[in-house]
Design a protein around this motif. Sequence first.
Motif, short mmCIF file in Angstrom:
data_model
loop_
_atom_site.label_atom_id
_atom_site.label_comp_id
_atom_site.label_asym_id
_atom_site.label_seq_id
_atom_site.Cartn_x
_atom_site.Cartn_y
_atom_site.Cartn_z
N GLU A 37 0.84 -1.19 0.00
CA GLU A 37 0.00 0.00 0.00
C GLU A 37 0.88 1.24 0.00
O GLU A 37 1.95 1.27 0.60
CB GLU A 37 -0.92 0.00 1.22
N THR A 38 0.40 2.26 -0.71
CA THR A 38 1.09 3.54 -0.75
C THR A 38 0.07 4.65 -0.54
O THR A 38 -1.10 4.39 -0.25
CB THR A 38 1.86 3.69 -2.08
N ASP A 39 0.50 5.89 -0.70
CA ASP A 39 -0.39 7.02 -0.42
C ASP A 39 -1.46 7.16 -1.51
O ASP A 39 -1.14 7.10 -2.71
CB ASP A 39 0.42 8.32 -0.36
N PRO A 40 -2.72 7.34 -1.13
CA PRO A 40 -3.80 7.43 -2.12
C PRO A 40 -3.59 8.50 -3.17
O PRO A 40 -3.87 8.28 -4.35
CB PRO A 40 -5.05 7.73 -1.26
N GLU A 41 -3.08 9.66 -2.77
CA GLU A 41 -2.92 10.74 -3.74
C GLU A 41 -1.85 10.43 -4.80
O GLU A 41 -1.90 10.94 -5.92
CB GLU A 41 -2.58 12.07 -3.03
N LEU A 42 -0.91 9.55 -4.45
CA LEU A 42 0.14 9.19 -5.40
C LEU A 42 -0.41 8.26 -6.48
O LEU A 42 -0.07 8.39 -7.66
CB LEU A 42 1.31 8.53 -4.67
N VAL A 43 -1.25 7.33 -6.08
CA VAL A 43 -1.88 6.45 -7.06
C VAL A 43 -2.78 7.26 -7.98
O VAL A 43 -2.76 7.09 -9.21
CB VAL A 43 -2.67 5.33 -6.36
N ALA A 44 -3.57 8.16 -7.40
CA ALA A 44 -4.47 8.99 -8.21
C ALA A 44 -3.69 9.82 -9.22
O ALA A 44 -4.15 10.05 -10.35
CB ALA A 44 -5.31 9.88 -7.31
N ALA A 45 -2.48 10.26 -8.84
CA ALA A 45 -1.71 11.15 -9.71
C ALA A 45 -1.20 10.47 -10.96
O ALA A 45 -0.96 11.13 -11.97
CB ALA A 45 -0.53 11.73 -8.92
N VAL A 46 -1.02 9.14 -10.94
CA VAL A 46 -0.45 8.45 -12.10
C VAL A 46 -1.51 7.83 -13.00
O VAL A 46 -1.19 7.26 -14.05
CB VAL A 46 0.55 7.35 -11.67
N LEU A 47 -2.78 7.94 -12.63
CA LEU A 47 -3.86 7.31 -13.39
C LEU A 47 -4.48 8.30 -14.38
O LEU A 47 -5.01 9.33 -13.98
CB LEU A 47 -4.95 6.78 -12.46
N PRO A 48 -4.44 8.00 -15.67
CA PRO A 48 -5.12 8.85 -16.65
C PRO A 48 -6.62 8.63 -16.59
O PRO A 48 -7.08 7.52 -16.32
CB PRO A 48 -4.55 8.37 -17.98
N PRO A 49 -7.41 9.66 -16.86
CA PRO A 49 -8.86 9.44 -16.94
C PRO A 49 -9.18 8.56 -18.15
O PRO A 49 -8.45 8.60 -19.14
CB PRO A 49 -9.42 10.87 -17.11
#
Length: 266
Positions: A37-49
């Motif tokens: 597990e890592t920080d939620p905002e980091l995962v969100a930052a690498v995901l394209p819509p």
Amino acid sequence: MSTRIRYGARTPDQLRNREVEATSVDTWAISMVAIYETDPELVAAVLPPPLAASAPEHVRVTIARVDVGRGLPPFGAGTFAVGAGHDGIVGDYALVMPMTTEQSVIGGRETFGEPKKIGDVRLELSGGLALGSRVSGSVTRLGVTFVEVNGLLAERLPTPEDGVRSSFYLKFLPAPDGKGFDDDPALVHVQRREKTRALFRVDGEMILRESRFDPVADLPVRRLVGIEIAERSSVQTGAVVRRLPQEDILPFAHQRYDNLSPVGEE
């Protein structure tokens, strides 16, 4: 004198898609999978819509030795992917998939849009798939070993039932004038029907190292969920589910390519 010209036009039978056929048969591999597990905002930052982070925000690291048979030597395969979801389906989105051979890179990239790159992927077992065996896995590209997983096979786990795992990929090609893409990028859903005939829990650790070209260290390990190693086969199918606006994907296109240009960033 032979009149066969191998660069000449091919017959319909010769035009069969060998990559799709190769991923549609059982290919057995020894695979080590570490999930953290890592920080939620980091995962969100690498995901394209339109992809969205799944919860809990996890990263899946796979290091495998794949036996393709046919008298060919095994090749190494790695994946660094974050948990993602789309249209009610939970799966993962790969940031980088290093492979040790050109053949394993080209087919996956051009057929499914997988972010594959040539690298040195190693998986070694001191005593085979047996309790107490020491396992060591690493992924190296451009002189940097940016992922390393080491441990001991500590417990044999019950063999799971056959299952299906989903992945999401972006399929696109840069335009020759350097402006955007040839066409609107495609979102590809891939399903892997997996069979497992041996599964072990690994007591060990995972190390992420800084790399200019593979910056996986930007997603630090907050909690190691677990490490497993398995003898597993996978049958892969994929489909384009929709086209995406170029402006949504352009900011993420750099995930696919190494910036080796002399006019690029230092």
